[in-house]
Scaffold this motif. Structure first.
Motif, mmCIF file in Angstrom:
data_model
loop_
_atom_site.group_PDB
_atom_site.id
_atom_site.type_symbol
_atom_site.label_atom_id
_atom_site.label_comp_id
_atom_site.label_asym_id
_atom_site.label_seq_id
_atom_site.Cartn_x
_atom_site.Cartn_y
_atom_site.Cartn_z
ATOM 1 N N ARG A 1 0.824 -1.219 0.000
ATOM 2 C CA ARG A 1 0.000 0.000 0.000
ATOM 3 C C ARG A 1 0.852 1.260 0.000
ATOM 4 N NH1 ARG A 1 -4.746 -2.271 4.148
ATOM 5 N NH2 ARG A 1 -5.650 -3.696 2.592
ATOM 6 N N LEU A 2 1.991 1.234 0.669
ATOM 7 C CA LEU A 2 2.905 2.377 0.598
ATOM 8 C C LEU A 2 3.402 2.580 -0.828
ATOM 9 C CD1 LEU A 2 5.074 1.832 3.818
ATOM 10 C CD2 LEU A 2 3.302 3.560 3.482
ATOM 11 N N LEU A 3 3.728 1.487 -1.494
ATOM 12 C CA LEU A 3 4.226 1.584 -2.868
ATOM 13 C C LEU A 3 3.131 1.988 -3.842
ATOM 14 C CD1 LEU A 3 6.481 -1.571 -2.837
ATOM 15 C CD2 LEU A 3 7.280 0.768 -3.175
ATOM 16 N N ALA A 4 1.905 1.595 -3.558
ATOM 17 C CA ALA A 4 0.793 1.892 -4.472
ATOM 18 C C ALA A 4 0.546 3.395 -4.595
ATOM 19 C CB ALA A 4 -0.473 1.177 -4.009
ATOM 20 N N THR A 5 0.978 4.180 -3.606
ATOM 21 C CA THR A 5 0.805 5.632 -3.696
ATOM 22 C C THR A 5 1.765 6.267 -4.694
ATOM 23 O OG1 THR A 5 2.442 6.176 -1.975
ATOM 24 C CG2 THR A 5 0.186 5.637 -1.242
ATOM 25 N N GLY A 6 2.877 5.590 -4.982
ATOM 26 C CA GLY A 6 3.894 6.138 -5.882
ATOM 27 C C GLY A 6 4.836 7.118 -5.216
ATOM 28 N N GLU A 7 4.581 7.450 -3.943
ATOM 29 C CA GLU A 7 5.388 8.463 -3.249
ATOM 30 C C GLU A 7 6.851 8.056 -3.158
ATOM 31 O OE1 GLU A 7 6.061 10.150 1.309
ATOM 32 O OE2 GLU A 7 4.258 8.994 0.842
ATOM 33 N N TYR A 8 7.101 6.817 -2.822
ATOM 34 C CA TYR A 8 8.480 6.388 -2.594
ATOM 35 C C TYR A 8 9.245 6.240 -3.900
ATOM 36 C CZ TYR A 8 6.991 5.884 2.157
ATOM 37 O OH TYR A 8 6.506 6.168 3.409
ATOM 38 N N GLN A 9 8.552 5.844 -4.955
ATOM 39 C CA GLN A 9 9.199 5.791 -6.260
ATOM 40 C C GLN A 9 9.602 7.204 -6.704
ATOM 41 O OE1 GLN A 9 6.444 4.292 -5.210
ATOM 42 N NE2 GLN A 9 5.857 2.539 -6.483
ATOM 43 N N ARG A 10 8.716 8.175 -6.477
ATOM 44 C CA ARG A 10 9.022 9.558 -6.864
ATOM 45 C C ARG A 10 10.177 10.110 -6.026
ATOM 46 N NH1 ARG A 10 3.297 9.564 -7.216
ATOM 47 N NH2 ARG A 10 3.081 10.386 -5.097
ATOM 48 N N ARG A 11 10.184 9.806 -4.737
ATOM 49 C CA ARG A 11 11.292 10.267 -3.890
ATOM 50 C C ARG A 11 12.615 9.682 -4.362
ATOM 51 N NH1 ARG A 11 10.979 12.596 0.906
ATOM 52 N NH2 ARG A 11 12.952 11.596 1.510
ATOM 53 N N SER A 12 12.597 8.391 -4.695
ATOM 54 C CA SER A 12 13.828 7.745 -5.138
ATOM 55 C C SER A 12 14.333 8.352 -6.440
ATOM 56 C CB SER A 12 13.593 6.242 -5.311
ATOM 57 O OG SER A 12 14.767 5.597 -5.725
ATOM 58 N N ALA A 13 13.426 8.637 -7.355
ATOM 59 C CA ALA A 13 13.829 9.233 -8.632
ATOM 60 C C ALA A 13 14.394 10.638 -8.418
ATOM 61 C CB ALA A 13 12.644 9.271 -9.587
ATOM 62 N N ARG A 14 13.682 11.440 -7.619
ATOM 63 C CA ARG A 14 14.105 12.831 -7.417
ATOM 64 C C ARG A 14 15.401 12.924 -6.617
ATOM 65 N NH1 ARG A 14 10.109 14.109 -4.775
ATOM 66 N NH2 ARG A 14 10.930 14.333 -2.659
ATOM 67 N N LEU A 15 15.447 12.245 -5.481
ATOM 68 C CA LEU A 15 16.649 12.309 -4.656
ATOM 69 C C LEU A 15 17.796 11.517 -5.271
ATOM 70 C CD1 LEU A 15 14.989 12.028 -1.142
ATOM 71 C CD2 LEU A 15 16.038 14.050 -2.168
ATOM 72 N N GLY A 16 17.457 10.529 -6.092
ATOM 73 C CA GLY A 16 18.497 9.787 -6.790
ATOM 74 C C GLY A 16 19.291 10.679 -7.726
ATOM 75 N N GLU A 17 18.626 11.612 -8.366
ATOM 76 C CA GLU A 17 19.347 12.561 -9.229
ATOM 77 C C GLU A 17 20.340 13.371 -8.404
ATOM 78 O OE1 GLU A 17 16.851 15.046 -11.546
ATOM 79 O OE2 GLU A 17 15.787 13.383 -12.518
ATOM 80 N N ARG A 18 19.912 13.796 -7.226
ATOM 81 C CA ARG A 18 20.797 14.570 -6.351
ATOM 82 C C ARG A 18 21.992 13.726 -5.914
ATOM 83 N NH1 ARG A 18 18.849 18.983 -3.129
ATOM 84 N NH2 ARG A 18 20.390 19.721 -1.615
ATOM 85 N N LEU A 19 21.719 12.469 -5.553
ATOM 86 C CA LEU A 19 22.795 11.573 -5.138
ATOM 87 C C LEU A 19 23.802 11.365 -6.267
ATOM 88 C CD1 LEU A 19 24.096 9.483 -3.202
ATOM 89 C CD2 LEU A 19 22.507 7.793 -4.157
ATOM 90 N N HIS A 20 23.309 11.053 -7.454
ATOM 91 C CA HIS A 20 24.217 10.742 -8.562
ATOM 92 C C HIS A 20 24.959 11.982 -9.053
ATOM 93 C CE1 HIS A 20 23.506 6.460 -9.254
ATOM 94 N NE2 HIS A 20 22.323 6.696 -8.731
ATOM 95 N N ASP A 21 24.312 13.138 -8.995
ATOM 96 C CA ASP A 21 25.019 14.373 -9.348
ATOM 97 C C ASP A 21 26.184 14.606 -8.388
ATOM 98 O OD1 ASP A 21 23.342 14.872 -11.471
ATOM 99 O OD2 ASP A 21 22.141 16.388 -10.423
ATOM 100 N N GLY A 22 25.912 14.396 -7.094
ATOM 101 C CA GLY A 22 26.968 14.601 -6.100
ATOM 102 C C GLY A 22 28.100 13.611 -6.250
ATOM 103 N N LEU A 23 27.772 12.365 -6.545
ATOM 104 C CA LEU A 23 28.809 11.351 -6.722
ATOM 105 C C LEU A 23 29.616 11.598 -7.992
ATOM 106 C CD1 LEU A 23 26.777 8.174 -5.713
ATOM 107 C CD2 LEU A 23 28.599 9.263 -4.378
ATOM 108 N N THR A 24 28.926 11.962 -9.065
ATOM 109 C CA THR A 24 29.624 12.204 -10.332
ATOM 110 C C THR A 24 30.626 13.353 -10.199
ATOM 111 O OG1 THR A 24 27.708 11.398 -11.575
ATOM 112 C CG2 THR A 24 29.288 12.764 -12.770
ATOM 113 N N ALA A 25 30.285 14.329 -9.354
ATOM 114 C CA ALA A 25 31.202 15.454 -9.139
ATOM 115 C C ALA A 25 32.499 15.009 -8.462
ATOM 116 C CB ALA A 25 30.516 16.526 -8.288
ATOM 117 N N LEU A 26 32.498 13.830 -7.849
ATOM 118 C CA LEU A 26 33.702 13.328 -7.179
ATOM 119 C C LEU A 26 34.554 12.443 -8.075
ATOM 120 C CD1 LEU A 26 32.201 12.481 -3.659
ATOM 121 C CD2 LEU A 26 33.565 14.485 -4.305
ATOM 122 N N VAL A 27 34.080 12.162 -9.294
ATOM 123 C CA VAL A 27 34.890 11.385 -10.231
ATOM 124 C C VAL A 27 36.119 12.215 -10.613
ATOM 125 C CG1 VAL A 27 34.977 10.335 -12.520
ATOM 126 C CG2 VAL A 27 32.945 10.059 -11.089
ATOM 127 N N GLY A 28 37.278 11.608 -10.478
ATOM 128 C CA GLY A 28 38.526 12.326 -10.692
ATOM 129 C C GLY A 28 39.081 12.937 -9.429
#
Length: 404
Positions: free
Chosen positions: A305-332
């Motif tokens: 039922r938590l997943l059926a709302t779509g809230e957690y999928q949206r959070r993962s997509a949105r915050l995932g961009e922030r996570l990957h942007d921050g990690l990519t900035a550390l390459v090199g």
């Protein structure tokens, strides 16, 4: 490493003395958890960036999940499958609807769900496809991780998981992950299934080449072969979709689920497929005393039922961009590669700086928990309830340990 407090030191010594050494844990002894944070027995707080290998997608002690567990604990916790209990049909129906499938078969651990998938696809191969008895083959990918039973490690390519546990179960063909030509060559009239992770977690969060799983789906369709997606780690919101395979625009014949399905409270796993596949099972052919027990179903239903709302999928997509942007900035700047989707990342640290283990120890000293895998690779998988500030805090700590 900083000095370890006496309570922690004593607890670690006791664990070392009284338990088999099948794990090499970090020197942290956790006593409490809430949301994205845990507290050790000496009162030190840590940001949890492992989330129980995705079993804690909803964080520690999610209020709705804890409430569902408490309510069921006051009623009944186990009946065995000799009887039907009042939580069973609801869980199976709502999970089947989330997956877009006809039927669900609940089990306990992820490995049990994989074993279920193996048994069902073999039986389907004999009864529906018409494969000759004892000749069924399942194609899997190199560097896979599907569990640790003797059958499952029979098709592992990881020496640590496989060595000295033979004789091994036959009937599996291993191909390179992401290589469609190799998969096409491996399929024979005896092939009943292709079993793969949409993203390989234990291997370092490896994302397949674009279009790979569309090609897998097409090959399976062309050869009357079942495609089984092991979404035990990658599914249930982790990558920004309900299932990681959705990023490929593909629908498998069977989902294999676990970890987050139990909300970090009880072990819950399941396979979901249409009646034409799961319908091959008959009473007595497969089961589990604890599989689909009332407590598991009550918690699992709330997870669905938590997943059926779509809230957690949206959070993962949105915050995932922030996570990957921050990690990519550390390459090199100490990182040599970043992979993943959503709130799931595999990062390769420059081996000239340190090993993955040493990096995780340094992160723990700075209050962030993560886990290394092969060599200098670390997996990051914060709970889906993590905040933007918590992500930024973890990225700051990572950057700090990478400085010379």
């Amino acid at each position: 490493m900083t000095s370890v407090d006496m309570r922690t030191s004593g607890a670690l010594a006791d664990a070392e003395r009284w338990t088999a050494h099948n794990y090499h844990p970090l020197p942290v002894v956790i006593a409490e958890g809430e949301g994205s944070w845990v507290v050790d027995i000496d009162g030190r707080r840590y940001l949890d960036f492992l989330a129980g290998y995705s079993a804690l997608n909803f964080g520690h002690r999610h209020p709705g999940l804890i409430a569902a567990a408490h309510a069921q604990l006051d009623r009944v916790t186990l009946t065995s499958r000799a009887f039907v209990h009042d939580q069973f049909a609801t869980f199976c129906r709502e999970l089947a609807e989330l997956c877009g499938k006809d039927l669900v078969l609940p089990m306990n651990t992820g490995a049990e769900a994989v074993e279920t998938a193996i048994k069902v696809t073999r039986k389907w191969g004999y009864q529906v496809k018409g494969v000759e008895a004892e000749r069924a083959e399942i194609v899997v990918a190199a560097d896979n991780f599907h569990g640790r039973t003797t059958t499952i490690v029979s098709f592992s390519t990881d020496p640590d998981a496989r060595a000295d546990f033979g004789p091994y179960t036959p009937g599996f063909v291993v191909v390179p992950y992401g290589d469609l030509a190799a998969l096409a060559d491996a399929i024979t009239p005896n092939t009943v299934a292709v079993l793969m992770e949409p993203i390989q977690g234990e291997a370092g969060v490896l994302v397949p080449p674009e279009g790979y799983f569309a090609g897998v789906r097409a090959l399976c369709d062309d050869h009357n072969v079942l495609f089984v997606a092991d979404e035990i780690q990658s599914g249930l919101g982790r990558t920004g979709r309900t299932f990681a395979i959705e990023h490929e625009g593909v629908v498998p014949d069977m989902y294999v689920l676990g970890k987050a399905l139990g909300g970090g409270i009880v072990p819950v796993s399941a396979v979901a497929a249409d009646r034409a596949v799961l319908g091959v099972l008959r009473p007595g052919e497969h089961g589990s005393t604890f599989g689909g027990n009332p407590l598991a179903c009550a918690v699992g239903t709330e997870v669905v039922r938590l997943l059926a709302t779509g809230e957690y999928q949206r959070r993962s997509a949105r915050l995932g961009e922030r996570l990957h942007d921050g990690l990519t900035a550390l390459v090199g700047q100490g990182l040599v590669a970043v992979r993943g989707r959503g709130l799931w990342a595999g990062i390769d640290i420059d081996p000239a700086l340190m090993s993955g283990r040493e990096a995780c120890e340094r992160l723990a000293d700075r209050g962030v928990l993560a886990k290394d895998t092969h060599g200098s690779t670390i997996r990051l998988a914060p709970p889906l309830v993590v905040t933007a500030d918590e992500l930024d805090h973890a990225l700051i700590q990572l950057a700090a340990i990478l400085r010379p």
